[in-house]
Motif scaffolding. Sequence first.
Motif, PDB file in Angstrom:
ATOM      1  N   GLY A 280       0.676  -1.264   0.009  1.00 32.61           N
ATOM      2  CA  GLY A 280      -0.050  -0.069   0.016  1.00 32.61           C
ATOM      3  C   GLY A 280       0.767   1.310   0.022  1.00 32.61           C
ATOM      4  N   GLY A 281       1.837   1.286   0.702  1.00 37.30           N
ATOM      5  CA  GLY A 281       2.498   2.274   0.920  1.00 37.30           C
ATOM      6  C   GLY A 281       3.920   2.580   0.166  1.00 37.30           C
ATOM      7  N   SER A 282       3.960   1.482  -0.729  1.00 41.11           N
ATOM      8  CA  SER A 282       5.144   1.255  -1.479  1.00 41.11           C
ATOM      9  C   SER A 282       5.463   2.060  -2.973  1.00 41.11           C
ATOM     10  CB  SER A 282       5.563  -0.266  -1.761  1.00 41.11           C
ATOM     11  OG  SER A 282       5.717  -1.035  -0.752  1.00 41.11           O
ATOM     12  N   THR A 283       5.460   3.398  -2.683  1.00 45.61           N
ATOM     13  CA  THR A 283       5.796   4.056  -4.006  1.00 45.61           C
ATOM     14  C   THR A 283       6.998   4.900  -3.525  1.00 45.61           C
ATOM     15  OG1 THR A 283       4.391   6.128  -3.077  1.00 45.61           O
ATOM     16  CG2 THR A 283       3.229   4.228  -4.505  1.00 45.61           C
ATOM     17  N   ILE A 284       7.542   5.489  -4.779  1.00 48.43           N
ATOM     18  CA  ILE A 284       8.729   6.338  -4.612  1.00 48.43           C
ATOM     19  C   ILE A 284       8.288   7.600  -3.757  1.00 48.43           C
ATOM     20  CG2 ILE A 284      10.537   7.469  -5.629  1.00 48.43           C
ATOM     21  CD1 ILE A 284      10.350   5.537  -7.975  1.00 48.43           C
ATOM     22  N   GLU A 285       7.184   8.036  -4.068  1.00 46.36           N
ATOM     23  CA  GLU A 285       6.829   9.209  -3.315  1.00 46.36           C
ATOM     24  C   GLU A 285       6.644   9.027  -1.974  1.00 46.36           C
ATOM     25  OE1 GLU A 285       5.555   9.543  -7.658  1.00 46.36           O
ATOM     26  OE2 GLU A 285       5.586   8.073  -6.272  1.00 46.36           O
ATOM     27  N   ALA A 286       6.032   8.120  -1.652  1.00 47.45           N
ATOM     28  CA  ALA A 286       5.708   7.897  -0.286  1.00 47.45           C
ATOM     29  C   ALA A 286       6.921   7.634   0.607  1.00 47.45           C
ATOM     30  CB  ALA A 286       4.803   6.696  -0.134  1.00 47.45           C
ATOM     31  N   GLN A 287       7.789   6.788   0.115  1.00 48.22           N
ATOM     32  CA  GLN A 287       8.869   6.304   0.929  1.00 48.22           C
ATOM     33  C   GLN A 287       9.725   7.749   1.071  1.00 48.22           C
ATOM     34  OE1 GLN A 287       9.248   3.304   2.081  1.00 48.22           O
ATOM     35  NE2 GLN A 287       7.290   3.062   1.044  1.00 48.22           N
ATOM     36  N   THR A 288       9.917   8.357   0.158  1.00 48.12           N
ATOM     37  CA  THR A 288      10.771   9.842   0.304  1.00 48.12           C
ATOM     38  C   THR A 288       9.835  10.621   1.432  1.00 48.12           C
ATOM     39  OG1 THR A 288      11.118   9.799  -2.068  1.00 48.12           O
ATOM     40  CG2 THR A 288      11.246  12.029  -0.793  1.00 48.12           C
ATOM     41  N   ARG A 289       8.747  10.666   1.358  1.00 50.48           N
ATOM     42  CA  ARG A 289       7.838  11.671   2.519  1.00 50.48           C
ATOM     43  C   ARG A 289       8.025  11.047   3.600  1.00 50.48           C
ATOM     44  NH1 ARG A 289       3.942  12.002  -1.879  1.00 50.48           N
ATOM     45  NH2 ARG A 289       2.724  10.150  -1.073  1.00 50.48           N
ATOM     46  N   ILE A 290       7.950   9.578   3.699  1.00 50.71           N
ATOM     47  CA  ILE A 290       8.411   8.936   4.945  1.00 50.71           C
ATOM     48  C   ILE A 290       9.540   8.980   5.687  1.00 50.71           C
ATOM     49  CG2 ILE A 290       8.514   6.444   6.317  1.00 50.71           C
ATOM     50  CD1 ILE A 290       6.273   5.531   4.128  1.00 50.71           C
ATOM     51  N   GLY A 291      10.595   9.038   4.721  1.00 47.61           N
ATOM     52  CA  GLY A 291      11.855   9.381   5.343  1.00 47.61           C
ATOM     53  C   GLY A 291      12.077  10.965   5.800  1.00 47.61           C
ATOM     54  N   GLU A 292      11.477  11.868   4.864  1.00 50.99           N
ATOM     55  CA  GLU A 292      11.409  13.353   5.613  1.00 50.99           C
ATOM     56  C   GLU A 292      10.812  13.509   6.848  1.00 50.99           C
ATOM     57  OE1 GLU A 292      11.331  15.026   0.972  1.00 50.99           O
ATOM     58  OE2 GLU A 292       9.342  15.136   2.160  1.00 50.99           O
ATOM     59  N   GLU A 293       9.659  12.751   7.054  1.00 52.71           N
ATOM     60  CA  GLU A 293       9.134  12.732   8.298  1.00 52.71           C
ATOM     61  C   GLU A 293       9.774  12.002   9.420  1.00 52.71           C
ATOM     62  OE1 GLU A 293       4.247  12.330   9.813  1.00 52.71           O
ATOM     63  OE2 GLU A 293       4.732  11.927   7.712  1.00 52.71           O
ATOM     64  N   ILE A 294      10.394  11.107   9.114  1.00 55.62           N
ATOM     65  CA  ILE A 294      11.181  10.500  10.198  1.00 55.62           C
ATOM     66  C   ILE A 294      12.409  11.253  10.676  1.00 55.62           C
ATOM     67  CG2 ILE A 294      13.110   8.727  10.578  1.00 55.62           C
ATOM     68  CD1 ILE A 294      10.972   6.623   8.852  1.00 55.62           C
ATOM     69  N   VAL A 295      13.078  11.947   9.821  1.00 60.73           N
ATOM     70  CA  VAL A 295      14.079  12.891   9.739  1.00 60.73           C
ATOM     71  C   VAL A 295      13.423  13.972  10.950  1.00 60.73           C
ATOM     72  CG1 VAL A 295      15.547  14.612   8.957  1.00 60.73           C
ATOM     73  CG2 VAL A 295      15.638  12.189   7.854  1.00 60.73           C
ATOM     74  N   PHE A 296      12.501  14.596  10.348  1.00 58.02           N
ATOM     75  CA  PHE A 296      11.765  15.674  11.132  1.00 58.02           C
ATOM     76  C   PHE A 296      11.535  15.369  12.610  1.00 58.02           C
ATOM     77  CE2 PHE A 296       8.147  17.832  13.022  1.00 58.02           C
ATOM     78  CZ  PHE A 296       8.511  19.213  12.838  1.00 58.02           C
ATOM     79  N   ILE A 297      11.007  14.067  12.753  1.00 59.69           N
ATOM     80  CA  ILE A 297      10.703  13.494  14.200  1.00 59.69           C
ATOM     81  C   ILE A 297      11.985  13.518  15.092  1.00 59.69           C
ATOM     82  CG2 ILE A 297       9.867  11.696  15.596  1.00 59.69           C
ATOM     83  CD1 ILE A 297       7.685  11.191  13.341  1.00 59.69           C
ATOM     84  N   ILE A 298      12.912  12.950  14.328  1.00 58.32           N
ATOM     85  CA  ILE A 298      14.430  12.669  15.265  1.00 58.32           C
ATOM     86  C   ILE A 298      15.001  13.986  15.645  1.00 58.32           C
ATOM     87  CG2 ILE A 298      16.647  11.821  14.933  1.00 58.32           C
ATOM     88  CD1 ILE A 298      15.589   9.620  13.325  1.00 58.32           C
ATOM     89  N   LYS A 299      15.178  14.894  14.515  1.00 60.27           N
ATOM     90  CA  LYS A 299      15.638  16.290  14.897  1.00 60.27           C
ATOM     91  C   LYS A 299      14.774  17.024  15.868  1.00 60.27           C
ATOM     92  CE  LYS A 299      17.800  17.197  10.457  1.00 60.27           C
ATOM     93  NZ  LYS A 299      18.047  18.129   9.318  1.00 60.27           N
ATOM     94  N   GLU A 300      13.377  16.863  15.949  1.00 54.69           N
ATOM     95  CA  GLU A 300      12.563  17.551  16.864  1.00 54.69           C
ATOM     96  C   GLU A 300      12.909  17.003  18.147  1.00 54.69           C
ATOM     97  OE1 GLU A 300       7.946  18.818  16.885  1.00 54.69           O
ATOM     98  OE2 GLU A 300       8.486  16.494  16.852  1.00 54.69           O
ATOM     99  N   THR A 301      13.150  15.792  18.151  1.00 58.88           N
ATOM    100  CA  THR A 301      13.162  15.080  19.580  1.00 58.88           C
ATOM    101  C   THR A 301      14.502  15.156  20.171  1.00 58.88           C
ATOM    102  OG1 THR A 301      11.721  13.214  18.902  1.00 58.88           O
ATOM    103  CG2 THR A 301      12.836  12.668  20.588  1.00 58.88           C
ATOM    104  N   PHE A 302      15.503  15.218  19.567  1.00 58.42           N
ATOM    105  CA  PHE A 302      17.253  15.091  20.010  1.00 58.42           C
ATOM    106  C   PHE A 302      17.762  16.640  19.651  1.00 58.42           C
ATOM    107  CE2 PHE A 302      16.086  10.529  19.292  1.00 58.42           C
ATOM    108  CZ  PHE A 302      16.110  10.047  20.471  1.00 58.42           C
ATOM    109  N   LYS A 303      16.978  17.741  19.434  1.00 62.73           N
ATOM    110  CA  LYS A 303      17.511  18.854  19.073  1.00 62.73           C
ATOM    111  C   LYS A 303      18.262  19.489  20.267  1.00 62.73           C
ATOM    112  CE  LYS A 303      12.880  21.295  20.127  1.00 62.73           C
ATOM    113  NZ  LYS A 303      11.837  22.094  19.182  1.00 62.73           N
TER     114      LYS A 303
END
Length: 303
Positions: A280-303
Amino acid sequence: MIRILVTDGMESSGIDELRKSGFEVVEKFYSPEELGDALKDFNCVVVRSATKVREPIIDKALEGGNLKLIIRGGVGVDNIDVKYAESKGISVRNTPNASSASVAELAIGHMFAAARFIGVANATMREGKWDKKKYEGFELGGKTLGLIGFGRIAKETAKRAEALGMKVIYTKRSGKEAEYDNYEYCDKEELLKKSDFISLHIPYDKVNGPTIGEKEFELMKDGVYLINLARGGIVCEKALLDALNSGKVRGAGIDVFKEEPTKNMDIVNHPRVSVTPHIGGSTIEAQTRIGEEIVFIIKETFK
């Protein structure tokens, strides 16, 4: 240095961004027996659906005193014991926005595939057959689509179905949503009786088991189409197979199974079922957005 464990893979640009930002990222899958010990040395773990983070793993990880964040790259978090983790001071996050459009598009794709025999016609043509007269299907336009659950993915599915000329009805536990008056709200029983197509958008109920079983199939219209891209186990697979064989369900689109990889070849090989292996989520666009969202969460948590 903050250490991040990525167990089930992550889009490469997201990993590159984390490393450029000073995080140490380790990409490695661990068995359930090994994961708890491994997590003693990490501050964050990023998982998809393959890795299960249960209480014993969390307890073992806590011995190291480092784990502060679990991220599920995707929507559902039923592979994580969320309440237990949070009770131990570990934050649990997911990426609910990233794959909604991709899953919705696949849901629509399965509706077309089931209603127009796309999968089986493709397969039989490759066998040298020309079964044109066997594959008289149905148009989606003018049909009623019932959505069980009305979260982000269901709303994206509704938007696309409406554009195709479908009437959209929905049900959800928290009741009607006032800003969606263009869709009809009804209770689950009414939805089952009125829908030509039914698409599921709910989590698996660990207490009560399948949401759709023999009783629910009996309430549906004869010749209904059923779509499940939500979670395996929501639909009783035996009851679905019986309903397909009796003609109660004319066709189905299934992306998720109770056991994955599935061994239920009766459903996989059924001529009126369109199947995919949990993509279901296996598209290039979705995977890119997932990666971006993960990066945002990690930076927000460990800033």
